[in-house]
Design an enzyme around this catalytic site. Sequence first.
Site, mmCIF file in Angstrom:
data_model
loop_
_atom_site.group_PDB
_atom_site.id
_atom_site.type_symbol
_atom_site.label_atom_id
_atom_site.label_comp_id
_atom_site.label_asym_id
_atom_site.label_seq_id
_atom_site.Cartn_x
_atom_site.Cartn_y
_atom_site.Cartn_z
ATOM 1 N N HIS A 123 -1.643 -21.159 -5.589
ATOM 2 C CA HIS A 123 -2.599 -19.968 -4.691
ATOM 3 C C HIS A 123 -3.499 -18.890 -5.730
ATOM 4 O O HIS A 123 -2.562 -18.921 -6.932
ATOM 5 C CB HIS A 123 -1.380 -18.926 -3.690
ATOM 6 C CG HIS A 123 -1.973 -18.686 -2.285
ATOM 7 N ND1 HIS A 123 -2.871 -16.982 -3.008
ATOM 8 C CD2 HIS A 123 -2.495 -18.088 -1.517
ATOM 9 C CE1 HIS A 123 -3.744 -16.428 -2.007
ATOM 10 N NE2 HIS A 123 -3.556 -17.528 -0.865
ATOM 11 N N ASP A 201 6.657 -19.741 -6.389
ATOM 12 C CA ASP A 201 5.956 -19.352 -4.843
ATOM 13 C C ASP A 201 6.562 -19.395 -3.792
ATOM 14 O O ASP A 201 6.050 -20.780 -3.208
ATOM 15 C CB ASP A 201 4.873 -18.971 -5.399
ATOM 16 C CG ASP A 201 3.809 -18.898 -4.217
ATOM 17 O OD1 ASP A 201 4.598 -18.133 -3.322
ATOM 18 O OD2 ASP A 201 2.824 -19.090 -3.884
ATOM 19 N N GLN A 204 4.603 -20.784 1.041
ATOM 20 C CA GLN A 204 4.445 -21.774 2.224
ATOM 21 C C GLN A 204 5.544 -22.445 2.666
ATOM 22 O O GLN A 204 5.621 -22.477 3.762
ATOM 23 C CB GLN A 204 3.373 -22.536 1.870
ATOM 24 C CG GLN A 204 1.575 -21.432 1.486
ATOM 25 C CD GLN A 204 2.061 -21.602 2.935
ATOM 26 O OE1 GLN A 204 1.789 -22.418 3.904
ATOM 27 N NE2 GLN A 204 0.417 -20.443 2.747
ATOM 28 N N LYS A 227 4.584 -14.971 6.853
ATOM 29 C CA LYS A 227 4.093 -16.502 7.008
ATOM 30 C C LYS A 227 6.337 -17.243 7.672
ATOM 31 O O LYS A 227 5.645 -17.705 7.888
ATOM 32 C CB LYS A 227 4.027 -16.808 5.858
ATOM 33 C CG LYS A 227 2.672 -16.100 5.046
ATOM 34 C CD LYS A 227 2.359 -17.278 4.183
ATOM 35 C CE LYS A 227 0.471 -16.841 3.014
ATOM 36 N NZ LYS A 227 -0.327 -16.813 3.496
ATOM 37 N N CYS A 367 -8.396 -19.995 -0.972
ATOM 38 C CA CYS A 367 -7.683 -19.240 -2.025
ATOM 39 C C CYS A 367 -6.845 -19.718 -3.187
ATOM 40 O O CYS A 367 -5.954 -19.853 -3.240
ATOM 41 C CB CYS A 367 -6.958 -17.784 -1.820
ATOM 42 S SG CYS A 367 -7.690 -16.598 -0.611
#
Lengths: 410, 122
Positions: A123, A201, A204, A227, A367
């Site tokens: 991202h 990261d 997600q 999220k 993104c």
Amino acid sequence: MPRIDSKKIKKLFPIFSKKENKNLVYLDNAATTQRPKVVVDAIKDFYETYNSNIHRGIYDLSEKATKMYEDTRKHTAKFINAKLSEEIIFTKNTTESINLLAYTLSDNMLQKGDRIITTSLEHHANFVPWQTMAKKKGFILSIVPVTEDYSLDMEEFEKLIKEPNVKLVCISAMSNVTGTTPDLKKIIKRAHKVGALVLVDGAQSVAHEHIDVRKMDCDFFVFSSHKMFGPFGVGILYGKKQLLDKLPPFLYGGDMIKSVKETCTVFNDTPWKFEAGTPSIGDVVAFKKAMEFMEKLGIENIKNHETNLAKKTVEMLKKYKQVTIIKPKNLDKSGPVISFTIEEIHPHDIAEVFNKEGIAIRAGHHCNQPLMSRLGIPATARISFSIYNTEDDIKKVELALKKLFKIFAK
Amino acid sequence: MSDIYSEIILDHYKHPHNRGHIKHDTHRAEEDNPLCGDSMKIYIKVSEKKPQIIEDISFEGEGCAISQAATSMLTDFLKGKSVSQAKKITPEQVYNLLKIEISPARSKCALLGIKTIRSALS
């Protein structure tokens, strides 16, 4: 194992029972999930019952609020299996967590000529900060590409990790475009062998997979509350204690100090030295309810339910020759995110027609413009699932697709 | 639904007018739609004599039905008009050409052409 009954679960989310959203089919969960009533109630309850500022109040109300805030820290540590609750820092969002690292690592642990490895799956949040720091400080940024199956090109990774002075690997646990889940354990082990730190990261992955930072052995792990059914405005940064201790603060001001004199300041300990100013206390407190909500459902159950929906959707989409699915073939090893394109129909037009049918999907570059340009497409349409989605939703998607084809066949 | 994909929009999308790269362009520009990353190129041939007139205009670039149709119609509309007129085109005029309701999210698509034309003429 109890299965997820998405129809029952849907009732726990107030947004779906509002008359404005009567026919809402929400398939943009990779952007943000909806919130269950327990989370919304927790925010209200905090403001109505415990509202006060934390850490400095010598009165019951503030002590209670402080305890609730710090309890969330403890719970977060448990949720991702961190060793210590001091390894959890609250920020505003994943992007801020990554920027905290980009600034402090660049100023203190990285030198001109050092290499940072990132990937085509990132991202912009895990790409732009490193690209910017590389330009500013003279680091070399290497990018691991994806294979034809949208998996990470491990041969390329192996080449890049062998380059001299690789100090940091920044990698997504799950792509928000393709759902790809790189083999983190392998990558982290390899990176550590050359003495590089690894930032994962997890924005997600965290809503769909069990996270165990100790088993993974990453040095840093970042994600966002919103999220995973929690409030907006809460980001999390996990870091190994000995590394966080070495890093200087990122933002300066109140609440991050031990003592301040006219000539110097002694900063607070980890993690409080990284939390300058009043945090979004009510949101942090309510975030605990989001974690509990997920634990109660069982993360494995969530994963099974969503993977099943993803498989059924891919099956359905494959019936239409005009549709190209942008996702690894092995659906058991990728997240419930399905990007696709349709011959001669732009993703915006797909999303527009879907919207008219009450279906919320995303269309655009998500993104991740570097990935789009590597794939040679400007944009995709994207369906992303959560626990309240049903097989009925997939049927509605198919009906919307048929309508779309009809409109554009005119 | 107010049919955003009207016949005229789809017709311009499938058979765009003024697509390609005209010869002897005097002005050109490229702009992106930040929403999706689509990019639009505009080529304009402006007359040498004053008042400056748009003698020819064309566009290139991939995009959604709305951005492609809007630019197709807009280039038709501007051919033969003066540069000062072209610079004064408002979003409302573009929406009027399209004859459909444009949601706030899609306004960037509808206005990508005029944005690029303005940038070429500035």
